[in-house]
Scaffold this active site. Structure first.
Site, PDB file in Angstrom:
ATOM      1  N   ASP A  46       0.854  -1.188   0.000  1.00 12.24           N
ATOM      2  CA  ASP A  46       0.000   0.000   0.000  1.00 12.24           C
ATOM      3  C   ASP A  46       0.894   1.243   0.000  1.00 12.24           C
ATOM      4  OD1 ASP A  46      -1.580   2.188   0.504  1.00 12.24           O
ATOM      5  OD2 ASP A  46      -2.750   1.247   2.095  1.00 12.24           O
ATOM      6  N   HIS A  93       1.043   8.076   3.599  1.00 13.65           N
ATOM      7  CA  HIS A  93       1.777   7.420   4.686  1.00 13.65           C
ATOM      8  C   HIS A  93       3.280   7.718   4.669  1.00 13.65           C
ATOM      9  CE1 HIS A  93      -1.985   5.456   5.398  1.00 13.65           C
ATOM     10  NE2 HIS A  93      -1.995   4.946   4.179  1.00 13.65           N
ATOM     11  N   ILE A 132       0.155   9.603   8.428  1.00 17.51           N
ATOM     12  CA  ILE A 132      -0.506   8.701   9.382  1.00 17.51           C
ATOM     13  C   ILE A 132      -0.142   7.259   9.041  1.00 17.51           C
ATOM     14  CG2 ILE A 132      -2.447  10.224   9.943  1.00 17.51           C
ATOM     15  CD1 ILE A 132      -4.161   8.528   7.990  1.00 17.51           C
ATOM     16  N   GLY A 168      -4.196   2.133   8.276  1.00 12.93           N
ATOM     17  CA  GLY A 168      -5.180   1.493   9.153  1.00 12.93           C
ATOM     18  C   GLY A 168      -4.915  -0.003   9.280  1.00 12.93           C
TER      19      GLY A 168
END
Ligand SMILES: *[C@@H]1O[C@H](CO)[C@@H](O)[C@H](O)[C@H]1NC(C)=O
Ligand SMILES: *[C@@H]1O[C@H](CO)[C@@H](O)[C@H](O)[C@H]1NC(C)=O
Length: 318
Positions: free
Chosen positions: A205, A210, A225, A228
């Protein structure tokens, strides 16, 4: 419009080839914080006698496919769009929920011929946007399923009818409420590292959110961040270590909602309650859990549900 969308529910996207090597399994395990203590090498050291795939590994395959290289995140999203729906605005699509049911233990390297099957099982709209749910099946070259996953995205600002609309034909089991009258049965604290997202992205990903602070700031997060799904992996590790004493093949199902972001370096705390037996014949218990950012106290993962084989034998001798 609603009638058109209704027809799309049940639509199956073309199968995609997927593959992994031992290195991919190790990289994933490190991305979810494996190796933070040296007492369990089974997910990060290929010569460990119990070397195995961490059970939630298949969640990365939707982005990784069968590539060994980095990919362009924008392309991976485009190829997974549901025909008939308005285009997905990348900046406004967030991962809403994820679950995985582990049906069989993964081999440590796939070899050729494995497939990722995708079926759209739900579209629901409210005033703020549209939730799209897909079901994914990981199958071996003979078509034997190894994992079944549900993933939903929340597309902020997307409109179908502009009104309330929902059609859902399949989805994961939902969590029982957290018992209000008692403390958690298990609490697990884990520290994410400042470079956690940099490591996790190498599993497939490559969303710039990120790694590029400017993208993170533009999205309103004040910087980058954590994925998830990295937090999801931390929660799965927490459950296996607390409930099953790190025994392999004990996690059969885990599902969560992504409720608030985690920043690389945050400390997580997973609170777990046993809420009953798991499905008949699985030998599991059902747990409800939340994963909090310890310092801010906010829930990062909510609606946590898992079926885990409890390490009763071990508990009995303690
Ligand atoms: C719409 O659904 C999303 C995703 O479940 C939720 O986060 C949001 O609060 C809902 N908005 C409204 C206005 O109900
Ligand atoms: C988690 O808590 C720490 C300490 O309060 C804070 O710095 C950090 O921003 C929080 N993370 C999120 C995503 O809210």
């Amino acid at each position: 419009m609603a009638a058109e969308i209704s027809k799309l529910i049940g639509y199956e996207a073309p199968d995609r080839p997927v593959s992994w090597l031992k290195r991919d399994l190790i990289l994933y395990a490190l991305g979810i914080g494996g190796g933070d203590s040296n007492d369990d090498l089974s997910y990060i050291y290929e010569l460990d006698p119990n070397f195995a795939a961490f059970p939630t590994y298949p969640v990365v395959l939707t982005f990784k496919g069968d590539s060994q290289d980095v990919n362009l995140f924008a392309e991976t999203i485009k190829s997974s769009a549901l025909p008939g729906l308005p285009p997905v605005d990348l900046g406004k699509s967030v991962h809403g929920s994820q679950s995985i049911e582990i049906l069989k233990t993964l081999p440590v390297a796939s070899g050729p011929g494995w497939k990722w099957k995708t079926k759209y099982t739900g579209v629901s709209e409210n005033k703020s946007g549209v939730v799209i749910t897909s079901e994914n099946l990981l199958v071996d070259p003979q078509g034997v399923p190894y994992a079944k996953l549900y993933s939903s995205s929340f597309n902020i600002g997307m409109k179908i009818t502009g009104d309330k609309f929902a059609k859902v034909i399949a989805g994961p089991p939902q969590a029982k409420p957290i018992p209000k009258d008692r403390k958690p049965d298990w609490v697990v604290r884990q520290k994410t590292s400042p470079d956690q997202a940099l490591l996790y992205r190498l599993s497939g990903d490559y969303n710039p959110l990120h790694i590029d602070p400017q993208v993170g700031r533009a999205a309103g997060f004040g910087g980058t961040i954590l994925h998830g799904l990295a937090t999801f992996g931390f929660a799965a590790r927490a459950l296996i270590s607390a409930v099953a004493y790190d025994e392999p093949d004990t996690l059969k199902f885990i599902g969560v909602r992504f409720t608030s972001p985690v920043k690389p370096g945050d400390v997580l705390e997973t609170h777990v309650w046993e809420v009953g037996p798991g499905p008949t014949g699985t030998g599991t218990i059902e747990v409800a859990f939340v994963t909090k950012n310890l310092t801010s106290g906010k829930d990062a993962l909510g609606g946590g549900i898992a079926y885990v084989v409890k390490a009763q034998a071990l508990l009995a001798v303690m």
